[in-house]
Write a protein that holds these residues in place. Structure first.
Motif, PDB file in Angstrom:
ATOM      1  N   UNK A 144       0.837  -1.204   0.000  1.00  0.00           N
ATOM      2  CA  UNK A 144       0.000   0.000   0.000  1.00  0.00           C
ATOM      3  C   UNK A 144       0.868   1.249   0.000  1.00  0.00           C
ATOM      4  N   UNK A 145       1.983   1.207   0.794  1.00  0.00           N
ATOM      5  CA  UNK A 145       2.930   2.320   0.751  1.00  0.00           C
ATOM      6  C   UNK A 145       3.457   2.502  -0.676  1.00  0.00           C
ATOM      7  N   UNK A 146       3.854   1.366  -1.265  1.00  0.00           N
ATOM      8  CA  UNK A 146       4.421   1.432  -2.635  1.00  0.00           C
ATOM      9  C   UNK A 146       3.382   1.945  -3.623  1.00  0.00           C
ATOM     10  N   UNK A 147       2.124   1.529  -3.424  1.00  0.00           N
ATOM     11  CA  UNK A 147       1.034   1.960  -4.294  1.00  0.00           C
ATOM     12  C   UNK A 147       0.886   3.483  -4.274  1.00  0.00           C
ATOM     13  N   UNK A 148       1.011   4.049  -3.062  1.00  0.00           N
ATOM     14  CA  UNK A 148       0.863   5.496  -2.917  1.00  0.00           C
ATOM     15  C   UNK A 148       2.003   6.258  -3.572  1.00  0.00           C
ATOM     16  N   UNK A 149       3.167   5.590  -3.674  1.00  0.00           N
ATOM     17  CA  UNK A 149       4.300   6.226  -4.345  1.00  0.00           C
ATOM     18  C   UNK A 149       4.073   6.300  -5.849  1.00  0.00           C
ATOM     19  N   UNK A 150       3.488   5.244  -6.399  1.00  0.00           N
ATOM     20  CA  UNK A 150       3.322   5.173  -7.855  1.00  0.00           C
ATOM     21  C   UNK A 150       2.110   5.940  -8.351  1.00  0.00           C
ATOM     22  N   UNK A 151       1.003   5.845  -7.639  1.00  0.00           N
ATOM     23  CA  UNK A 151      -0.258   6.404  -8.132  1.00  0.00           C
ATOM     24  C   UNK A 151      -0.703   7.586  -7.289  1.00  0.00           C
ATOM     25  N   UNK A 152      -1.473   8.465  -7.931  1.00  0.00           N
ATOM     26  CA  UNK A 152      -2.108   9.553  -7.187  1.00  0.00           C
ATOM     27  C   UNK A 152      -3.319   9.003  -6.450  1.00  0.00           C
ATOM     28  N   UNK A 153      -3.820   9.793  -5.523  1.00  0.00           N
ATOM     29  CA  UNK A 153      -5.008   9.363  -4.774  1.00  0.00           C
ATOM     30  C   UNK A 153      -6.196   9.137  -5.708  1.00  0.00           C
ATOM     31  N   UNK A 154      -6.348  10.000  -6.697  1.00  0.00           N
ATOM     32  CA  UNK A 154      -7.461   9.864  -7.637  1.00  0.00           C
ATOM     33  C   UNK A 154      -7.333   8.573  -8.449  1.00  0.00           C
ATOM     34  N   UNK A 155      -6.100   8.236  -8.841  1.00  0.00           N
ATOM     35  CA  UNK A 155      -5.882   7.008  -9.623  1.00  0.00           C
ATOM     36  C   UNK A 155      -6.157   5.771  -8.775  1.00  0.00           C
ATOM     37  N   UNK A 156      -5.806   5.828  -7.498  1.00  0.00           N
ATOM     38  CA  UNK A 156      -6.072   4.695  -6.604  1.00  0.00           C
ATOM     39  C   UNK A 156      -7.576   4.490  -6.436  1.00  0.00           C
ATOM     40  N   UNK A 157      -8.302   5.585  -6.260  1.00  0.00           N
ATOM     41  CA  UNK A 157      -9.756   5.482  -6.149  1.00  0.00           C
ATOM     42  C   UNK A 157     -10.374   4.900  -7.422  1.00  0.00           C
ATOM     43  N   UNK A 158      -9.865   5.315  -8.575  1.00  0.00           N
ATOM     44  CA  UNK A 158     -10.388   4.807  -9.844  1.00  0.00           C
ATOM     45  C   UNK A 158     -10.087   3.318  -9.998  1.00  0.00           C
ATOM     46  N   UNK A 159      -8.871   2.904  -9.609  1.00  0.00           N
ATOM     47  CA  UNK A 159      -8.514   1.476  -9.679  1.00  0.00           C
ATOM     48  C   UNK A 159      -9.413   0.650  -8.760  1.00  0.00           C
ATOM     49  N   UNK A 160      -9.595   1.124  -7.532  1.00  0.00           N
ATOM     50  CA  UNK A 160     -10.438   0.397  -6.587  1.00  0.00           C
ATOM     51  C   UNK A 160     -11.883   0.319  -7.093  1.00  0.00           C
ATOM     52  N   UNK A 161     -12.415   1.450  -7.540  1.00  0.00           N
ATOM     53  CA  UNK A 161     -13.813   1.480  -7.990  1.00  0.00           C
ATOM     54  C   UNK A 161     -14.034   0.598  -9.209  1.00  0.00           C
ATOM     55  N   UNK A 162     -12.995   0.407 -10.026  1.00  0.00           N
ATOM     56  CA  UNK A 162     -13.135  -0.374 -11.239  1.00  0.00           C
ATOM     57  C   UNK A 162     -12.991  -1.863 -11.009  1.00  0.00           C
ATOM     58  N   UNK A 163     -12.408  -2.284  -9.863  1.00  0.00           N
ATOM     59  CA  UNK A 163     -12.113  -3.700  -9.668  1.00  0.00           C
ATOM     60  C   UNK A 163     -12.695  -4.285  -8.384  1.00  0.00           C
ATOM     61  N   UNK A 164     -13.391  -3.472  -7.600  1.00  0.00           N
ATOM     62  CA  UNK A 164     -14.004  -3.978  -6.376  1.00  0.00           C
ATOM     63  C   UNK A 164     -15.147  -4.932  -6.711  1.00  0.00           C
ATOM     64  N   UNK A 165     -15.327  -6.017  -5.918  1.00  0.00           N
ATOM     65  CA  UNK A 165     -16.439  -6.945  -6.156  1.00  0.00           C
ATOM     66  C   UNK A 165     -17.740  -6.381  -5.598  1.00  0.00           C
ATOM     67  N   UNK A 166     -18.800  -6.526  -6.387  1.00  0.00           N
ATOM     68  CA  UNK A 166     -20.094  -6.007  -5.951  1.00  0.00           C
ATOM     69  C   UNK A 166     -21.146  -7.111  -5.827  1.00  0.00           C
ATOM     70  N   UNK A 167     -20.719  -8.341  -5.869  1.00  0.00           N
ATOM     71  CA  UNK A 167     -21.646  -9.446  -5.696  1.00  0.00           C
ATOM     72  C   UNK A 167     -21.922 -10.194  -6.984  1.00  0.00           C
ATOM     73  N   UNK A 168     -22.002 -11.522  -6.871  1.00  0.00           N
ATOM     74  CA  UNK A 168     -22.245 -12.334  -8.055  1.00  0.00           C
ATOM     75  C   UNK A 168     -21.102 -12.192  -9.042  1.00  0.00           C
ATOM     76  N   UNK A 169     -21.437 -11.980 -10.295  1.00  0.00           N
ATOM     77  CA  UNK A 169     -20.407 -11.801 -11.321  1.00  0.00           C
ATOM     78  C   UNK A 169     -20.276 -10.338 -11.741  1.00  0.00           C
TER      79      UNK A 169
END
Length: 795
Positions: A144-169
């Motif tokens: 997570x530390x390394x992630x913050x070095x590479x990506x901006x906060x906005x990019x991290x939010x976009x990555x999380x929002x795009x790959x988080x599981x929301x149930x089923x498929x």
């Protein structure tokens, strides 16, 4: 006191520490893979207004849209309030949250709180659900530390929002928004955003439609928190709590499914913004559904519509086929727009334009329309009738087959084959000889995509000429597209493969609304704007086409059955044209093309023949023609004839004094053309006969009837199958190798050459059989077919 050397580290221990530090630094730097996720994505198609047209599920069976670039504010506020309130303050790990979680877990004697930040959760998602041990937790913190070095906060939010599981498929915010609420993430309400924010925390437990009370309790708790931290007011909070939680999955839009299939083949797993007009696409879909119900009454189940902007060459509407409306499938999955079908008469305008372009015809040049047999090939007009001679543009407007074939024979199949390939007909993958003269009547297959592209290219040539001061471009024949990339026009030149004047005269001819008598449906069409349009019907009534052109749009329509089954009455005028005109009614009105005057000249034209006026043409009109038309011949059909004083007979110097002769211009067609022409044109005046006293001009009889010879009443027995047997008629001709055209009761029934015999089966009653040779000589005989009883009485 010794001075500390901060520049050099000479001791072994110091060097080991530095080496270890650098190794750890390198390990830390390369601990995070260059790409966090290697998952396949769904193929997503959007309209030019960024509205979803359709999507295809990812190869692993998940609804996972390609990564979004920006997270909507409502979801961001909801997610951070629920998962990571100090997201913008910590470096990937929140020590306060970790400490609080540790105390809660020790107090409860089990794991009740994780204390993970969004960054740590993103790392865990990328690790694909590996076991949650203390070691993994520490590793997540480091990454997570390394992630913050590479990506901006906005990019991290976009990555999380795009790959988080929301149930089923369902994976990712965008897929969840469409599947659970049927709209984009930017259109979510506070209640909907809060619902999606709590789902990744336990997707298997609170999948929409199951455990709805738990889902609603968690959502409402988050809404209360959003109110407490000042993100929403009390009214918004209370109204949001009244909204129901999702209880079912929404189907994704299927606005342009066949275009989506094309995108999926070429841009698999990508997000593509097309040039499709969302509103127009939906309205055309409705038009297709309405006409589908009508055509199904005739067991016609498929149709396709393509609308293209002529300026940009981009697709505005793509209806690849109808939807399946019953239990039985009718090939509705087939993309008709890309399928190869017999082109019918759609290529006739290109032959007309190319012959104008080469100076081989003028718009009203008379073309022979008589029974024709060329190397065993005998074309027929739609109405099975002949006009003798017809102006070229009228033959095009009426879609007459015989004149088109004769024009192609004069122009050359090889030349036309090359012309069509240059125009963009990609399906011509065989030599010209393979298609022969049938090329002009649908002997070659083409796609609606290519056909519309060729008509768009013609419109583009004319538009460029008028807007760019007579300029042509080397890439005028540009393939159609459905993405937003603009075309770069190359190599402006004053020369052109196809001139604007030829295109303009072709479109002017296609404005005519004079169709064959057998296609009377055209009379019900009307439009408040000028539209150049052409229909086509393939052999066996398998394909019905209609393509219309204005300066701004091309609309192409196909109707028929995907499996190739023909249906009686399935014609371009009856089935496809009504759809085309309905679509044009949806489009903004277009101004008609400007006449390319700089490329045209006013020339005297013979009114009767359509040729450039010659010496003996007595009725002349001054008309605009392309300059290439100056290369055409002068009128060959007007000549001077010599009449006696009564003007009833022709004479020559052997039977009449020159001073007594009346010299007059006369419009004279070749005999075979004349024989049919005078039936359709009552004002046509055949040449008067020579006066009896004129020597050496008497016409001899060219034909003689051999059988039946003299008996006007003919008995024809009925066979065992209950059908009347055929009669073999035979004639003799002074030139056996000439073509003789047979007509029964005014209808053409066949052609003979060499052996002039033909089997016919006339019904009981009186008939007239007529024979006409290539020179216009004719022979007629009346006869009567009698039944058995009448035949016996005659004896």
């Amino acid at each position: 006191m010794k001075t500390l050397n901060v520049k050099y580290c000479k001791s072994r221990k110091c060097r080991i520490i530095l080496l270890a530090f650098f190794l750890l630094l390198i390990l830390f730097w390369f601990s995070l893979p260059k790409q966090l996720f290697h998952d396949p994505y769904s193929t997503i198609l959007y309209s030019k207004e960024n509205k979803l047209l359709g999507a295809r599920i990812a190869d692993d069976g998940q609804w996972r849209f390609p990564q979004i670039k920006e997270v909507p504010k409502k979801f961001e506020k909801s997610l951070l309030a629920f998962e990571d309130q100090y997201f913008y303050s910590h470096p990937g790990v929140n020590p306060v949250s970790m400490g609080r979680a540790l105390l809660q877990n020790l107090k409860a004697g089990k794991v009740v709180s994780g204390g993970s930040t969004v960054s740590m959760q993103l790392i865990r998602i990328s690790q694909k659900g590996k076991s949650r041990t203390i070691y993994r937790k520490i590793l997540e913190m480091i990454l997570a530390f390394r992630l913050e070095v590479r990506y901006s906060k906005e990019e991290i939010l976009a990555l999380y929002s795009s790959h988080a599981p929301f149930g089923g498929n369902v994976v990712g915010l965008e897929a969840a928004s469409w599947r659970f609420f049927g709209r984009t993430p930017n259109e979510l309400s506070w209640a909907e955003a809060a619902t999606l924010a709590v789902l990744p925390n336990a997707p298997s437990l609170i999948y929409p439609g199951k455990n709805s009370e738990i889902l609603q309790r968690k959502r409402n708790g988050l809404l209360d928190k959003l109110y407490r931290v000042g993100e929403i007011d009390s009214t918004t909070c209370e109204l949001a709590k009244l909204e129901d939680v999702p209880r079912q999955i929404h189907h994704l839009p299927r606005v342009a499914p066949h275009l989506l299939d094309q995108v999926h083949k070429k841009n698999r797993g990508e997000r593509l913004v097309s040039t499709i007009n969302f509103g127009l696409q939906n309205r055309v879909n409705e038009i297709v559904k309405r006409h589908q119900r009508n055509l199904e009454a005739n067991q016609v189940y498929n149709m396709a519509v393509l609308v293209v902007d002529t300026k940009s060459r981009k697709t505005l509407v793509y209806v690849g086929n109808t939807e399946n409306t019953g239990k039985r499938k009718h090939g509705n999955q087939v993309d008709i727009i890309r399928s190869l079908r017999s082109t019918g008469s759609l290529l006739k305008p290109f032959l007309f334009a190319s012959m104008l372009n080469e100076g081989e015809i003028l718009p009203n040049t008379l073309v022979a329309d008589i029974p024709t047999q060329i190397a065993g090939y005998s074309p027929k007009n739609f109405d099975l009738r002949y006009n003798g001679a017809v102006p070229a543009q009228k033959a095009l407007a009426r879609s007459l087959n015989v004149p088109a074939v004769r024009m192609l024979k004069d122009y050359g199949v090889e030349r036309f084959h090359f012309f069509l390939k240059k125009m963009g007909m990609s399906s011509l993958n065989r030599p010209a000889g393979h298609y022969g003269l049938s090329l002009i009547l649908g002997g070659a297959e083409g796609s609606l995509w290519d056909m519309c592209g060729m008509y768009v290219s013609m419109a583009g040539i004319l538009n460029h000429y008028n807007t760019d001061d007579g300029v042509y471009y080397s890439n005028e024949f540009q393939a159609l597209g459905y993405t937003g990339d603009s075309i770069q026009w190359k190599n402006p030149d004053s020369q052109a493969f196809l001139k604007a004047s030829s295109v303009y005269q072709t479109f002017e001819a296609l404005l005519e609304v004079n169709r064959p008598d057998g296609e009377s449906g055209w009379r019900s069409f009307s439009s408040s704007q000028k539209i150049a349009w052409k229909t086509g019907t393939s052999f066996g009534f398998r394909d019905a086409w209609a393509i219309g052109v204005t300066s701004d749009y091309v609309v192409g329509v196909w109707a028929g059955n995907a499996d190739g089954e023909g249906r009686p009455g399935l014609t371009g005028v009856g089935a496809a044209a009504p759809i085309m005109f309905d679509v044009f009614d949806l489009l903004p009105k277009s101004e008609w093309f400007q006449q390319p005057v700089d490329e045209m000249e006013l020339v005297p034209i013979c009114r009767n023949s359509g040729h450039r006026a010659g010496r003996w043409c007595d009725q002349v009109d001054t008309l605009w023609i392309g300059r290439s038309g100056l290369e055409t011949n002068v009128c060959p059909y007007h000549k001077q004839v010599h009449l006696d004083a009564t003007k009833r007979y022709r004479v020559n110097s052997d039977c009449e004094k020159v001073d007594n002769m009346v010299h007059q211009s006369w419009f004279v067609l070749p005999p075979a053309m004349e024989w049919y022409y005078k039936k359709r044109n009552p004002l046509y005046r055949p040449l008067p006969p020579f006066r009896d006293d004129c020597v050496g001009v008497a016409e001899s009889q060219a034909m003689e009837l051999i059988y039946p010879k003299s008996n006007d009443r003919i008995f024809v027995p009925v066979g065992l199958d209950g059908k009347r047997e055929k009669i073999v008629f035979e004639i003799a001709h002074h030139d056996p190798n000439t073509n003789v055209y047979w007509h029964l009761d005014g209808e053409f029934i066949g052609t003979t050459c060499g052996n002039h015999q033909l089997e016919i089966a006339p019904g009981e009653g009186k008939h007239l059989i007529t024979f006409v040779d290539e020179e216009g000589n004719s022979l007629s005989k009346r006869f009567q077919i009698v039944g058995k009883q009448e035949h016996q009485l005659n004896y």
